[in-house]
Design a protein around this motif. Structure first.
Motif, PDB file in Angstrom:
ATOM      1  N   SER A 221       0.857  -1.188   0.000  1.00 19.29           N
ATOM      2  CA  SER A 221       0.000   0.000   0.000  1.00 19.29           C
ATOM      3  C   SER A 221       0.889   1.232   0.000  1.00 19.29           C
ATOM      4  CB  SER A 221      -0.916   0.010   1.220  1.00 19.29           C
ATOM      5  OG  SER A 221      -1.816  -1.083   1.189  1.00 19.29           O
ATOM      6  N   ILE A 222       0.510   2.232  -0.799  1.00 19.95           N
ATOM      7  CA  ILE A 222       1.373   3.386  -1.044  1.00 19.95           C
ATOM      8  C   ILE A 222       0.551   4.670  -0.945  1.00 19.95           C
ATOM      9  CG2 ILE A 222       2.912   4.498  -2.724  1.00 19.95           C
ATOM     10  CD1 ILE A 222       3.010   1.671  -4.137  1.00 19.95           C
ATOM     11  N   VAL A 223       1.120   5.672  -0.312  1.00 16.76           N
ATOM     12  CA  VAL A 223       0.554   7.024  -0.349  1.00 16.76           C
ATOM     13  C   VAL A 223       1.608   7.960  -0.936  1.00 16.76           C
ATOM     14  CG1 VAL A 223      -0.384   8.961   0.954  1.00 16.76           C
ATOM     15  CG2 VAL A 223      -0.967   6.618   1.625  1.00 16.76           C
ATOM     16  N   LEU A 224       1.248   8.650  -2.001  1.00 15.98           N
ATOM     17  CA  LEU A 224       2.109   9.663  -2.597  1.00 15.98           C
ATOM     18  C   LEU A 224       1.535  11.032  -2.254  1.00 15.98           C
ATOM     19  CD1 LEU A 224       2.581   8.142  -6.191  1.00 15.98           C
ATOM     20  CD2 LEU A 224       3.887   7.658  -4.110  1.00 15.98           C
ATOM     21  N   SER A 225       2.379  11.942  -1.814  1.00 15.76           N
ATOM     22  CA  SER A 225       1.919  13.274  -1.409  1.00 15.76           C
ATOM     23  C   SER A 225       2.416  14.334  -2.384  1.00 15.76           C
ATOM     24  CB  SER A 225       2.428  13.608  -0.007  1.00 15.76           C
ATOM     25  OG  SER A 225       1.912  12.690   0.946  1.00 15.76           O
ATOM     26  N   TYR A 226       1.527  15.277  -2.687  1.00 15.03           N
ATOM     27  CA  TYR A 226       1.812  16.370  -3.618  1.00 15.03           C
ATOM     28  C   TYR A 226       1.361  17.674  -2.981  1.00 15.03           C
ATOM     29  CZ  TYR A 226       1.950  12.549  -7.040  1.00 15.03           C
ATOM     30  OH  TYR A 226       2.230  11.379  -7.722  1.00 15.03           O
ATOM     31  N   GLY A 227       2.300  18.537  -2.661  1.00 15.77           N
ATOM     32  CA  GLY A 227       1.933  19.824  -2.097  1.00 15.77           C
ATOM     33  C   GLY A 227       1.229  19.692  -0.756  1.00 15.77           C
ATOM     34  N   ALA A 228       0.386  20.681  -0.442  1.00 16.49           N
ATOM     35  CA  ALA A 228      -0.217  20.767   0.882  1.00 16.49           C
ATOM     36  C   ALA A 228      -1.351  19.787   1.104  1.00 16.49           C
ATOM     37  CB  ALA A 228      -0.718  22.194   1.120  1.00 16.49           C
ATOM     38  N   ARG A 229      -2.096  19.410   0.023  1.00 16.89           N
ATOM     39  CA  ARG A 229      -3.286  18.613   0.294  1.00 16.89           C
ATOM     40  C   ARG A 229      -3.621  17.525  -0.728  1.00 16.89           C
ATOM     41  NH1 ARG A 229      -8.605  22.419  -0.764  1.00 16.89           N
ATOM     42  NH2 ARG A 229      -8.143  23.127  -2.885  1.00 16.89           N
ATOM     43  N   THR A 230      -2.846  17.366  -1.769  1.00 18.27           N
ATOM     44  CA  THR A 230      -3.158  16.351  -2.777  1.00 18.27           C
ATOM     45  C   THR A 230      -2.404  15.068  -2.486  1.00 18.27           C
ATOM     46  OG1 THR A 230      -3.544  18.044  -4.454  1.00 18.27           O
ATOM     47  CG2 THR A 230      -3.138  15.819  -5.242  1.00 18.27           C
ATOM     48  N   GLN A 231      -3.131  13.952  -2.567  1.00 21.13           N
ATOM     49  CA  GLN A 231      -2.531  12.642  -2.322  1.00 21.13           C
ATOM     50  C   GLN A 231      -3.019  11.624  -3.347  1.00 21.13           C
ATOM     51  OE1 GLN A 231      -3.675  11.646   1.705  1.00 21.13           O
ATOM     52  NE2 GLN A 231      -1.977  12.797   2.595  1.00 21.13           N
ATOM     53  N   ALA A 232      -2.173  10.630  -3.573  1.00 24.92           N
ATOM     54  CA  ALA A 232      -2.560   9.446  -4.340  1.00 24.92           C
ATOM     55  C   ALA A 232      -2.477   8.251  -3.405  1.00 24.92           C
ATOM     56  CB  ALA A 232      -1.639   9.251  -5.538  1.00 24.92           C
ATOM     57  N   THR A 233      -3.539   7.464  -3.338  1.00 25.76           N
ATOM     58  CA  THR A 233      -3.566   6.263  -2.508  1.00 25.76           C
ATOM     59  C   THR A 233      -3.631   5.052  -3.435  1.00 25.76           C
ATOM     60  OG1 THR A 233      -5.976   6.499  -2.289  1.00 25.76           O
ATOM     61  CG2 THR A 233      -4.621   7.399  -0.537  1.00 25.76           C
ATOM     62  N   LEU A 234      -2.612   4.219  -3.374  1.00 25.38           N
ATOM     63  CA  LEU A 234      -2.421   3.148  -4.346  1.00 25.38           C
ATOM     64  C   LEU A 234      -2.200   1.822  -3.629  1.00 25.38           C
ATOM     65  CD1 LEU A 234       0.271   5.089  -6.429  1.00 25.38           C
ATOM     66  CD2 LEU A 234      -2.217   5.244  -6.680  1.00 25.38           C
ATOM     67  N   SER A 235      -2.604   0.727  -4.274  1.00 27.75           N
ATOM     68  CA  SER A 235      -2.363  -0.581  -3.671  1.00 27.75           C
ATOM     69  C   SER A 235      -2.181  -1.634  -4.741  1.00 27.75           C
ATOM     70  CB  SER A 235      -3.526  -0.984  -2.746  1.00 27.75           C
ATOM     71  OG  SER A 235      -4.722  -1.140  -3.491  1.00 27.75           O
ATOM     72  N   THR A 236      -1.467  -2.692  -4.361  1.00 29.20           N
ATOM     73  CA  THR A 236      -1.248  -3.815  -5.269  1.00 29.20           C
ATOM     74  C   THR A 236      -1.064  -5.093  -4.451  1.00 29.20           C
ATOM     75  OG1 THR A 236       0.084  -4.603  -7.138  1.00 29.20           O
ATOM     76  CG2 THR A 236       1.277  -3.505  -5.365  1.00 29.20           C
ATOM     77  N   THR A 237      -1.468  -6.212  -5.016  1.00 32.60           N
ATOM     78  CA  THR A 237      -1.343  -7.484  -4.304  1.00 32.60           C
ATOM     79  C   THR A 237      -1.326  -8.657  -5.273  1.00 32.60           C
ATOM     80  OG1 THR A 237      -2.309  -8.889  -2.583  1.00 32.60           O
ATOM     81  CG2 THR A 237      -3.857  -7.679  -3.973  1.00 32.60           C
ATOM     82  N   LEU A 238      -0.628  -9.710  -4.861  1.00 35.24           N
ATOM     83  CA  LEU A 238      -0.654 -10.995  -5.575  1.00 35.24           C
ATOM     84  C   LEU A 238      -1.663 -11.953  -4.951  1.00 35.24           C
ATOM     85  CD1 LEU A 238       3.181 -11.803  -5.877  1.00 35.24           C
ATOM     86  CD2 LEU A 238       1.716 -10.832  -7.650  1.00 35.24           C
ATOM     87  N   TRP A 239      -2.304 -11.532  -3.865  1.00 36.41           N
ATOM     88  CA  TRP A 239      -3.075 -12.454  -3.040  1.00 36.41           C
ATOM     89  C   TRP A 239      -4.579 -12.344  -3.208  1.00 36.41           C
ATOM     90  CZ3 TRP A 239       0.437 -10.654   1.503  1.00 36.41           C
ATOM     91  CH2 TRP A 239       1.659 -11.339   1.441  1.00 36.41           C
ATOM     92  N   ALA A 240      -5.054 -11.407  -4.040  1.00 36.32           N
ATOM     93  CA  ALA A 240      -6.503 -11.262  -4.229  1.00 36.32           C
ATOM     94  C   ALA A 240      -6.774 -10.519  -5.524  1.00 36.32           C
ATOM     95  CB  ALA A 240      -7.137 -10.493  -3.066  1.00 36.32           C
ATOM     96  N   LYS A 241      -7.867 -10.901  -6.178  1.00 36.38           N
ATOM     97  CA  LYS A 241      -8.328 -10.132  -7.333  1.00 36.38           C
ATOM     98  C   LYS A 241      -9.091  -8.932  -6.795  1.00 36.38           C
ATOM     99  CE  LYS A 241      -9.406  -8.940 -11.538  1.00 36.38           C
ATOM    100  NZ  LYS A 241      -9.625  -7.515 -11.210  1.00 36.38           N
ATOM    101  N   THR A 242      -8.560  -7.758  -7.007  1.00 36.35           N
ATOM    102  CA  THR A 242      -9.190  -6.540  -6.512  1.00 36.35           C
ATOM    103  C   THR A 242     -10.036  -5.916  -7.627  1.00 36.35           C
ATOM    104  OG1 THR A 242      -7.344  -5.124  -7.163  1.00 36.35           O
ATOM    105  CG2 THR A 242      -7.214  -6.179  -4.988  1.00 36.35           C
ATOM    106  N   PRO A 243     -10.822  -4.880  -7.319  1.00 38.40           N
ATOM    107  CA  PRO A 243     -11.634  -4.258  -8.371  1.00 38.40           C
ATOM    108  C   PRO A 243     -10.822  -3.669  -9.520  1.00 38.40           C
ATOM    109  CG  PRO A 243     -12.472  -3.656  -6.216  1.00 38.40           C
ATOM    110  CD  PRO A 243     -11.174  -4.370  -5.976  1.00 38.40           C
ATOM    111  N   THR A 244      -9.561  -3.329  -9.253  1.00 36.11           N
ATOM    112  CA  THR A 244      -8.674  -2.761 -10.278  1.00 36.11           C
ATOM    113  C   THR A 244      -9.324  -1.554 -10.933  1.00 36.11           C
ATOM    114  OG1 THR A 244      -7.949  -5.043 -10.647  1.00 36.11           O
ATOM    115  CG2 THR A 244      -7.028  -3.406 -12.088  1.00 36.11           C
TER     116      THR A 244
END
Length: 334
Positions: A221-244
């Protein structure tokens, strides 16, 4: 909405395919069905595999090994479709033979290897690009157009996931550290690249993950931060089929991108003023769009694509490097 040029209008290009696995088969099918390019040769270390691949995809020439493939005078460009651990070596092999290269994602194991490949391409004067096909799809072009037009205002959050279920197999490339396996480089590169595409290079990277029994990442699981308030929340796994799926939320509304967000798909826009509209996927498959981009750029004498520059790929690799550093994942040979 933005219209992507028909891949069939791209100039013809003669491809050699280096590696005869599943993704190479998908690329071959897309090129054959939707472009004017020719698949002229395939090379594999396994002679039977290359011959079966050639028969399945109508390729006239097979090579046992990769050196013969890249030195084949019929070949203009080489599509590198081997495991991540081999991308640098095989791209450099093709570049040394004077061939243009399209290298499967993740482009290499790390940013340093990517820089090595691009430096070689610059010296040789050949075209090189990462095969991040999502960047060239119609729905992504339409997303950029609506965001640039201010339809959802200032972006505050981007989210994306890519998870697939795989039975544990220590002999599979996905679970093999020596082949740079794991979720991140194979699946997680899509949401990370998606975030880079719309938000650019993050100011900060925060990651947590869990490793498999073989020591590669099973989930991140990953959070990328941009400036004061913008974020990207990302995830990846080999263990489950996610909604993608993916979403981009702004001060004036949000966009929901249907799964699988990284393939040709549709999206729905909902504005805060109540207006709702959708973009429907107009295209079959998708790998033909990146193949057409290579053909157009090669014909123009370019060495990189403005849609996915060498710097763009290196920037994504640096983010992946930082994620791996935070979860404690190092590949043998790095």
């Amino acid at each position: 909405m933005a219209r992507i040029e028909d891949p069939r209008t791209a100039p013809p290009l003669r491809w050699g395919i280096l590696g005869a696995g599943n993704i190479a088969g998908e690329f071959a099918d897309a090129v054959n069905a939707h472009t004017r390019a020719q698949l002229v040769a395939v090379g594999s270390r396994n002679r039977d595999r290359s011959e079966r691949f050639a028969t399945a995809h109508g390729i006239p020439t097979t090579h046992h090994g990769y050196l013969d493939l890249v030195e084949d005078p019929q070949v203009d460009a080489v599509y590198v479709a081997t495991p991540h651990s081999e991308h640098r070596e095989h791209a450099l092999l093709a570049i040394a033979a004077g061939k243009h290269v399209l290298v499967e994602k993740s482009f290499t194991r790390n940013a340093g290897e990517a820089e090595h490949v691009f430096a070689a391409a610059k010296t040789a004067g050949v075209f090189a690009m990462e095969a991040m096909w999502t960047r060239f799809l119609p729905h992504v072009a339409a997303l950029h157009q609506l965001i640039d037009a201010g339809e959802i205002g200032e972006i505050v959050n981007l989210s994306a996931d890519h998870g697939q279920w795989f039975a544990f197999n220590p002999k599979s490339r996905l679970f093999d550290p020596a082949l740079a396996g794991g979720a991140l480089l194979d699946l997680g590169v899509y949401p990370v690249s998606f975030a880079h595409d719309f938000l650019g290079v993050p100011d900060a990277v925060h990651a947590t993950g869990a490793l498999t029994e073989t020591g590669v990442d099973g989930q991140v699981s990953i959070v990328l931060s941009y400036g004061a308030r913008t974020q990207a929340t990302l995830s990846t796994t080999l263990w489950a089929k996610t909604p993608t799926m993916a979403s981009i939320s702004g001060t004036e509304g949000f966009v929901t991108v249907a799964g699988n967000f990284h393939t040709p798909t549709s999206f729905r826009v909902q504005r805060t003023d109540g207006r709702v509209w959708t973009f429907d996927n107009p295209s079959p498959r998708g790998l033909q769009f990146e193949a057409a981009e290579v053909a157009r750029r090669v014909a123009a004498g370019d060495t990189e694509s403005p849609r996915l520059t060498w710097a763009n790929t290196v920037e994504v690799m640096r983010t992946l490097d930082e994620v791996r550093a935070q979860i404690g994942l190092v590949y043998p040979g790095e």
